[in-house]
Design an enzyme around this catalytic site. Structure first.
Site, short mmCIF file in Angstrom:
data_model
loop_
_atom_site.label_atom_id
_atom_site.label_comp_id
_atom_site.label_asym_id
_atom_site.label_seq_id
_atom_site.Cartn_x
_atom_site.Cartn_y
_atom_site.Cartn_z
N GLY A 41 0.78 -1.25 0.00
CA GLY A 41 0.00 0.00 0.00
C GLY A 41 0.80 1.28 0.00
O GLY A 41 0.36 2.30 -0.56
N GLU A 96 3.90 4.73 5.13
CA GLU A 96 2.78 3.79 5.16
C GLU A 96 1.56 4.42 4.49
O GLU A 96 1.45 5.64 4.40
CB GLU A 96 2.51 3.44 6.65
CG GLU A 96 1.32 2.58 6.94
CD GLU A 96 1.38 1.17 6.35
OE1 GLU A 96 1.54 1.04 5.13
OE2 GLU A 96 1.22 0.21 7.13
N ASP A 97 0.65 3.59 4.04
CA ASP A 97 -0.56 4.10 3.39
C ASP A 97 -1.58 4.61 4.41
O ASP A 97 -2.12 5.71 4.27
CB ASP A 97 -1.19 3.05 2.47
CG ASP A 97 -1.43 1.70 3.15
OD1 ASP A 97 -1.12 1.55 4.35
OD2 ASP A 97 -1.91 0.77 2.47
N ASP A 100 -4.57 2.36 10.96
CA ASP A 100 -5.94 2.00 11.32
C ASP A 100 -5.94 1.60 12.80
O ASP A 100 -5.96 2.46 13.67
CB ASP A 100 -6.35 0.87 10.37
CG ASP A 100 -7.80 0.46 10.49
OD1 ASP A 100 -8.63 1.32 10.75
OD2 ASP A 100 -8.09 -0.74 10.30
N GLY A 102 -3.39 0.41 14.27
CA GLY A 102 -2.04 0.74 14.73
C GLY A 102 -1.21 -0.50 15.04
O GLY A 102 -0.03 -0.39 15.36
N THR A 104 -0.05 -3.01 13.12
CA THR A 104 1.04 -3.28 12.18
C THR A 104 2.23 -2.38 12.49
O THR A 104 3.36 -2.84 12.65
CB THR A 104 0.59 -3.01 10.73
OG1 THR A 104 -0.69 -3.61 10.52
CG2 THR A 104 1.58 -3.55 9.73
N LYS A 128 -6.66 6.97 10.50
CA LYS A 128 -8.05 6.74 10.95
C LYS A 128 -8.03 6.68 12.48
O LYS A 128 -8.04 5.60 13.06
CB LYS A 128 -8.51 5.37 10.44
CG LYS A 128 -9.41 5.39 9.24
CD LYS A 128 -10.02 4.00 9.09
CE LYS A 128 -10.08 3.53 7.67
NZ LYS A 128 -10.47 2.11 7.57
N ASP A 156 -6.06 -0.89 -1.17
CA ASP A 156 -6.84 -1.85 -1.96
C ASP A 156 -8.08 -2.35 -1.23
O ASP A 156 -8.19 -2.28 0.00
CB ASP A 156 -5.98 -3.06 -2.30
CG ASP A 156 -5.75 -3.94 -1.06
OD1 ASP A 156 -5.20 -3.44 -0.07
OD2 ASP A 156 -6.15 -5.13 -1.08
N ARG A 162 -5.94 -0.09 -6.15
CA ARG A 162 -4.71 0.57 -5.70
C ARG A 162 -4.31 1.69 -6.65
O ARG A 162 -3.70 2.67 -6.24
CB ARG A 162 -3.55 -0.44 -5.65
CG ARG A 162 -3.67 -1.47 -4.53
CD ARG A 162 -2.36 -2.20 -4.39
NE ARG A 162 -2.46 -3.44 -3.64
CZ ARG A 162 -2.42 -3.54 -2.31
NH1 ARG A 162 -2.27 -2.46 -1.60
NH2 ARG A 162 -2.51 -4.71 -1.72
P1 IMP Z 1 -3.51 -1.66 11.20
O1 IMP Z 1 -2.53 -2.66 11.67
O2 IMP Z 1 -4.91 -1.99 11.64
O3 IMP Z 1 -3.16 -0.22 11.52
O4 IMP Z 1 -3.62 -1.85 9.66
C1 IMP Z 1 -2.88 -1.14 8.76
C2 IMP Z 1 -3.01 -1.75 7.39
O5 IMP Z 1 -4.34 -2.22 7.13
C3 IMP Z 1 -2.74 -0.72 6.34
O6 IMP Z 1 -1.40 -0.68 5.99
C4 IMP Z 1 -3.62 -1.17 5.20
O7 IMP Z 1 -2.92 -2.10 4.39
C5 IMP Z 1 -4.78 -1.88 5.84
N1 IMP Z 1 -5.96 -1.00 5.96
C6 IMP Z 1 -6.46 -0.45 7.07
N2 IMP Z 1 -7.53 0.33 6.81
C7 IMP Z 1 -7.72 0.26 5.48
C8 IMP Z 1 -8.68 0.87 4.58
O8 IMP Z 1 -9.58 1.64 4.95
N3 IMP Z 1 -8.53 0.56 3.27
C9 IMP Z 1 -7.57 -0.28 2.81
N4 IMP Z 1 -6.65 -0.85 3.60
C10 IMP Z 1 -6.72 -0.59 4.92
MG MG Z 2 -0.47 -1.54 4.20
#
Ligand code: IMP
Ligand code: MG
Length: 178
Positions: A41, A96-97, A100, A102, A104, A128, A156, A162
């Site tokens: 992403g 990072e893209d 969400d 957090g 990852t 977010k 995606d 993407r």
């Molecule tokens: P986290 O570990 O929940 O912060 O997830 C982060 C990863 O989830 C990002 O790098 C995205 O690849 C994916 N992700 C989270 N939210 C979205 C979204 O709204 N659209 C697409 N991918 C998302």
């Molecule tokens: Mg990602």
């Protein structure tokens, strides 16, 4: 029927990336930086950002899995592809893209910190905040977005969308995807 509604236009995204590039150029004046792109992403954002940074920039890539086919974080994080080179003593900016939950990034930043870079910062195109489960300090944020599932500019939905040059949200029939 599935359709994408534009939330942040191509012009707005491009303008904001220029601003972040200028900010990074100021903050790291006289230094060399290493951008670490989180695949897949972060790739579109990193390429555009790198072009707007007026310093010596090197790039590297890392890939970790956190999401399955759906839209929810699994909480399981696995390094699928590690960096090509060491980061000790380097000025590192992780690109990072979206942040969400957090999960990852918090895991990844801890891992990178243990490799002793000179400095370590985090730059995300989208944030977010409503969805945060694990606290992660973020140094550069493109846009804060409400709690919708967003696509485009590297993001995606089951590997599609993407390549959209804007950020949008997904409508399936009469429902907005969350
Ligand atoms: P986290 O570990 O929940 O912060 O997830 C982060 C990863 O989830 C990002 O790098 C995205 O690849 C994916 N992700 C989270 N939210 C979205 C979204 O709204 N659209 C697409 N991918 C998302
Ligand atoms: Mg990602």
């Amino acid at each position: 029927m599935e359709r994408i509604e534009v939330m942040i236009s191509e012009e707005e995204v491009d303008k904001r990336i220029r601003e972040i590039g200028e900010q990074i150029t100021k903050d790291y004046a006289g230094k060399e930086i290493l951008l670490i792109c989180i695949l897949r992403g972060g790739s579109f954002f990193m390429c555009e950002l790198a072009k707007r940074i007026n310093l010596d920039v090197k790039i590297d890539f890392m890939s970790c899995s956190s999401y399955g086919k759906g839209t929810e974080s699994s909480g399981h994080i696995k390094i699928i592809k590690d960096l090509e080179e060491g980061i000790e003593g380097k000025n590192v900016i992780v690109v990072e893209d979206i942040i969400d939950s957090g999960r990852t990034l918090s895991h990844l930043m801890d891992l990178l910190k243990s490799r002793q870079p000179e400095s370590l910062a985090l730059c995300t195109l989208l944030d977010k905040p409503e969805r945060r489960v694990v606290e992660v300090p973020v140094d550069y944020i493109g846009f804060q977005v409400p709690d919708y599932f967003v696509v485009g500019y590297g993001l995606d939905y089951d590997q599609r969308y993407r390549n959209l040059p804007y950020i949008g949200r997904v409508h399936i029939d009469d429902e907005v995807l969350k």
